[in-house]
Design a protein around this motif. Structure first.
Motif, PDB file in Angstrom:
ATOM      1  N   HIS A  63       0.825  -1.208   0.000  1.00 33.06           N
ATOM      2  CA  HIS A  63       0.000   0.000   0.000  1.00 33.06           C
ATOM      3  C   HIS A  63       0.863   1.264   0.000  1.00 33.06           C
ATOM      4  N   ILE A  64       2.006   1.209   0.667  1.00 34.82           N
ATOM      5  CA  ILE A  64       2.958   2.321   0.567  1.00 34.82           C
ATOM      6  C   ILE A  64       3.475   2.408  -0.863  1.00 34.82           C
ATOM      7  N   ALA A  65       3.804   1.254  -1.441  1.00 33.63           N
ATOM      8  CA  ALA A  65       4.297   1.231  -2.823  1.00 33.63           C
ATOM      9  C   ALA A  65       3.285   1.861  -3.766  1.00 33.63           C
ATOM     10  N   ASP A  66       2.006   1.546  -3.577  1.00 32.31           N
ATOM     11  CA  ASP A  66       0.976   2.096  -4.459  1.00 32.31           C
ATOM     12  C   ASP A  66       0.948   3.622  -4.399  1.00 32.31           C
ATOM     13  N   VAL A  67       1.100   4.172  -3.191  1.00 23.81           N
ATOM     14  CA  VAL A  67       1.112   5.634  -3.056  1.00 23.81           C
ATOM     15  C   VAL A  67       2.334   6.220  -3.761  1.00 23.81           C
ATOM     16  N   LEU A  68       3.472   5.593  -3.595  1.00 28.44           N
ATOM     17  CA  LEU A  68       4.688   6.084  -4.245  1.00 28.44           C
ATOM     18  C   LEU A  68       4.581   6.006  -5.762  1.00 28.44           C
ATOM     19  N   VAL A  69       3.899   4.968  -6.259  1.00 23.40           N
ATOM     20  CA  VAL A  69       3.670   4.866  -7.703  1.00 23.40           C
ATOM     21  C   VAL A  69       2.744   5.983  -8.162  1.00 23.40           C
ATOM     22  N   ARG A  70       1.646   6.188  -7.459  1.00 28.26           N
ATOM     23  CA  ARG A  70       0.698   7.245  -7.841  1.00 28.26           C
ATOM     24  C   ARG A  70       1.335   8.629  -7.799  1.00 28.26           C
ATOM     25  N   ASN A  71       2.275   8.822  -6.871  1.00 21.88           N
ATOM     26  CA  ASN A  71       2.920  10.124  -6.741  1.00 21.88           C
ATOM     27  C   ASN A  71       4.159  10.270  -7.612  1.00 21.88           C
ATOM     28  N   GLY A  72       4.365   9.295  -8.501  1.00 20.14           N
ATOM     29  CA  GLY A  72       5.390   9.446  -9.526  1.00 20.14           C
ATOM     30  C   GLY A  72       6.800   9.057  -9.139  1.00 20.14           C
ATOM     31  N   VAL A  73       6.983   8.446  -7.956  1.00 14.62           N
ATOM     32  CA  VAL A  73       8.331   8.076  -7.536  1.00 14.62           C
ATOM     33  C   VAL A  73       8.799   6.820  -8.257  1.00 14.62           C
ATOM     34  N   PHE A  74       7.869   5.885  -8.465  1.00 17.93           N
ATOM     35  CA  PHE A  74       8.197   4.629  -9.134  1.00 17.93           C
ATOM     36  C   PHE A  74       7.152   4.318 -10.188  1.00 17.93           C
ATOM     37  N   GLY A  75       7.507   3.406 -11.102  1.00 12.85           N
ATOM     38  CA  GLY A  75       6.567   3.032 -12.149  1.00 12.85           C
ATOM     39  C   GLY A  75       5.702   1.849 -11.798  1.00 12.85           C
ATOM     40  N   HIS A  76       6.138   1.041 -10.806  1.00 16.68           N
ATOM     41  CA  HIS A  76       5.392  -0.172 -10.451  1.00 16.68           C
ATOM     42  C   HIS A  76       5.746  -0.558  -9.021  1.00 16.68           C
ATOM     43  N   ARG A  77       4.849  -1.303  -8.385  1.00 17.87           N
ATOM     44  CA  ARG A  77       5.127  -1.812  -7.040  1.00 17.87           C
ATOM     45  C   ARG A  77       6.481  -2.505  -6.956  1.00 17.87           C
ATOM     46  N   ASP A  78       6.789  -3.331  -7.954  1.00 23.53           N
ATOM     47  CA  ASP A  78       8.036  -4.092  -7.914  1.00 23.53           C
ATOM     48  C   ASP A  78       9.240  -3.173  -7.800  1.00 23.53           C
ATOM     49  N   ASP A  79       9.199  -2.034  -8.488  1.00 25.62           N
ATOM     50  CA  ASP A  79      10.308  -1.078  -8.421  1.00 25.62           C
ATOM     51  C   ASP A  79      10.448  -0.511  -7.012  1.00 25.62           C
ATOM     52  N   ALA A  80       9.320  -0.191  -6.392  1.00 30.30           N
ATOM     53  CA  ALA A  80       9.343   0.358  -5.037  1.00 30.30           C
ATOM     54  C   ALA A  80       9.934  -0.646  -4.057  1.00 30.30           C
ATOM     55  N   PHE A  81       9.563  -1.919  -4.217  1.00 33.16           N
ATOM     56  CA  PHE A  81      10.093  -2.942  -3.324  1.00 33.16           C
ATOM     57  C   PHE A  81      11.584  -3.159  -3.557  1.00 33.16           C
ATOM     58  N   ARG A  82      11.963  -3.182  -4.807  1.00 32.82           N
ATOM     59  CA  ARG A  82      13.359  -3.454  -5.134  1.00 32.82           C
ATOM     60  C   ARG A  82      14.274  -2.343  -4.613  1.00 32.82           C
ATOM     61  N   GLU A  83      13.822  -1.109  -4.684  1.00 31.94           N
ATOM     62  CA  GLU A  83      14.701   0.018  -4.382  1.00 31.94           C
ATOM     63  C   GLU A  83      14.499   0.613  -2.991  1.00 31.94           C
ATOM     64  N   LEU A  84      13.310   0.408  -2.383  1.00 32.58           N
ATOM     65  CA  LEU A  84      13.023   1.173  -1.169  1.00 32.58           C
ATOM     66  C   LEU A  84      12.388   0.356  -0.042  1.00 32.58           C
ATOM     67  N   LEU A  85      11.577  -0.621  -0.352  1.00 37.79           N
ATOM     68  CA  LEU A  85      10.751  -1.268   0.667  1.00 37.79           C
ATOM     69  C   LEU A  85      11.198  -2.675   1.023  1.00 37.79           C
ATOM     70  N   THR A  86      12.373  -3.076   0.588  1.00 42.28           N
ATOM     71  CA  THR A  86      12.910  -4.376   0.938  1.00 42.28           C
ATOM     72  C   THR A  86      13.106  -4.492   2.450  1.00 42.28           C
ATOM     73  N   ARG A 109      15.643  -5.204   3.855  1.00 46.05           N
ATOM     74  CA  ARG A 109      16.984  -4.716   4.173  1.00 46.05           C
ATOM     75  C   ARG A 109      17.076  -3.195   4.148  1.00 46.05           C
ATOM     76  N   SER A 110      15.969  -2.542   3.809  1.00 48.89           N
ATOM     77  CA  SER A 110      15.953  -1.085   3.739  1.00 48.89           C
ATOM     78  C   SER A 110      15.917  -0.458   5.126  1.00 48.89           C
ATOM     79  N   ARG A 111      16.506   0.724   5.254  1.00 52.04           N
ATOM     80  CA  ARG A 111      16.459   1.409   6.549  1.00 52.04           C
ATOM     81  C   ARG A 111      15.070   1.953   6.856  1.00 52.04           C
ATOM     82  N   TYR A 112      14.172   1.900   5.875  1.00 55.76           N
ATOM     83  CA  TYR A 112      12.794   2.334   6.111  1.00 55.76           C
ATOM     84  C   TYR A 112      11.905   1.189   6.602  1.00 55.76           C
ATOM     85  N   TYR A 113      12.432  -0.020   6.567  1.00 55.03           N
ATOM     86  CA  TYR A 113      11.628  -1.186   6.929  1.00 55.03           C
ATOM     87  C   TYR A 113      11.395  -1.247   8.434  1.00 55.03           C
ATOM     88  N   VAL A 114      10.167  -1.575   8.815  1.00 51.17           N
ATOM     89  CA  VAL A 114       9.796  -1.794  10.215  1.00 51.17           C
ATOM     90  C   VAL A 114       9.045  -3.119  10.283  1.00 51.17           C
TER      91      VAL A 114
END
Length: 291
Positions: free
Chosen positions: A142-165, A167-172
């Motif tokens: 759901h975070i990925a979807d918002v980032l896609v809608r706001n133009g940061v990424f083109g697809h959920r997969d991109d958001a996960f690969r680059e930001l939401l893994t 291993r990311s420092r944003y992960y909780v």
């Protein structure tokens, strides 16, 4: 008792907007019908709120809907997903554990959004909440979807690969039951428990064979062997382990609508495996026929 002909097409793992899928439950079922599927399980994360809508759509289009849940579990920091088929949704212990997981998911989302926003990413908790159904279990998609809608990424997969893994420092992380305990809860609620994509290493660390054996001793019914995130070696490993532990083997799509590339029916379960799974489940009645 469900009658399943030998040529039935069966997909036992799908998601709707009630968790991290992109479509309403009725749409998932109608698309399953269009894909030639005879039996489909709706297995949203930690919720049962999509069951009634999915069942009604199934009756309209001639698809048998198996009510399910994908129970979020954790073992030593490793994410584990347990598919529960036909459990009693009113069982106090299981319902309480699911409610605790959903609450933890909400607070986790707030923490992740705060970390992302602090670094300038265009996302708010209200946007994340609005991207899901009202009673949906929130997750990173759901975070990925918002980032896609706001133009940061083109697809959920991109958001996960680059930001939401993970291993990311944003992960909780979020609170989740031990998989052995979760298996016990599902079985006590009359459900059949199947371990989803047990060796999908591309998702992160996976549990050991010893943990799966403990789950089997607790009543685990099967392993999801045929899955997009299992390569040939992982499928063989899962099949061999299932044979050794006396578990049923299943296959499924793990469909998420446009949220993932997975397609309905790309992996399927045999009628014999479905009948064996359903024979051990008594928590929610399932009546009907296929074909």
């Amino acid at each position: 008792m469900l009658t399943v002909p030998p040529d039935a097409v069966i997909d036992l793992h799908t998601h709707s907007r009630h968790s991290d899928g992109t479509e309403p439950p009725a749409t998932v079922v109608r698309e399953a019908a269009a894909a030639g599927i005879d039996v489909v399980a709706l297995t949203d994360h930690d919720v049962v709120s999509g069951w009634a809508e999915a069942d009604a759509a199934g009756r309209e289009v001639g698809v048998v809907v198996v009510p399910g849940i994908e129970v979020s579990c954790s073992w030593r920091g490793i994410s584990v997903h347990l598919l529960a088929y036909l459990p009693d949704p009113h069982d106090a212990d299981l319902a309480g554990e699911l409610a605790a997981s959903r609450h933890s998911r909400d607070t986790r989302m707030q923490a992740m959004v705060e970390r992302l926003a602090a670094d300038g990413f265009p996302v708010t908790y209200d946007e994340v909440r609005a991207s899901a159904a009202d009673d949906a279990a929130l997750g990173r998609p759901h975070i990925a979807d918002v980032l896609v809608r706001n133009g940061v990424f083109g697809h959920r997969d991109d958001a996960f690969r680059e930001l939401l893994t993970t291993r990311s420092r944003y992960y909780v992380s979020h609170a989740a039951p031990d998989p052995v305990r979760a298996t016990e809860l599902v079985v006590a609620a009359g459900g059949a428990a199947v371990l989803a994509h047990p060796f999908a290493a591309k998702r992160g660390r996976t549990v050991t064979d010893e943990v799966v054996a403990e789950m089997a001793a607790a009543g685990l019914a099967g392993l999801e062997v045929e899955h997009r995130d299992h390569g040939p070696a992982e499928r063989q490993h899962a099949a061999d382990l299932a044979a050794r532990l006396g578990l049923v083997t299943t296959g499924s799509s793990d469909y998420h609508g446009t949220g993932k590339q997975n397609r309905l029916g790309e992996n399927t379960t045999t009628p014999e495996a479905l009948e064996e799974i359903l024979a051990g489940a008594s928590g929610t009645p399932l009546l009907g026929s296929v074909g």
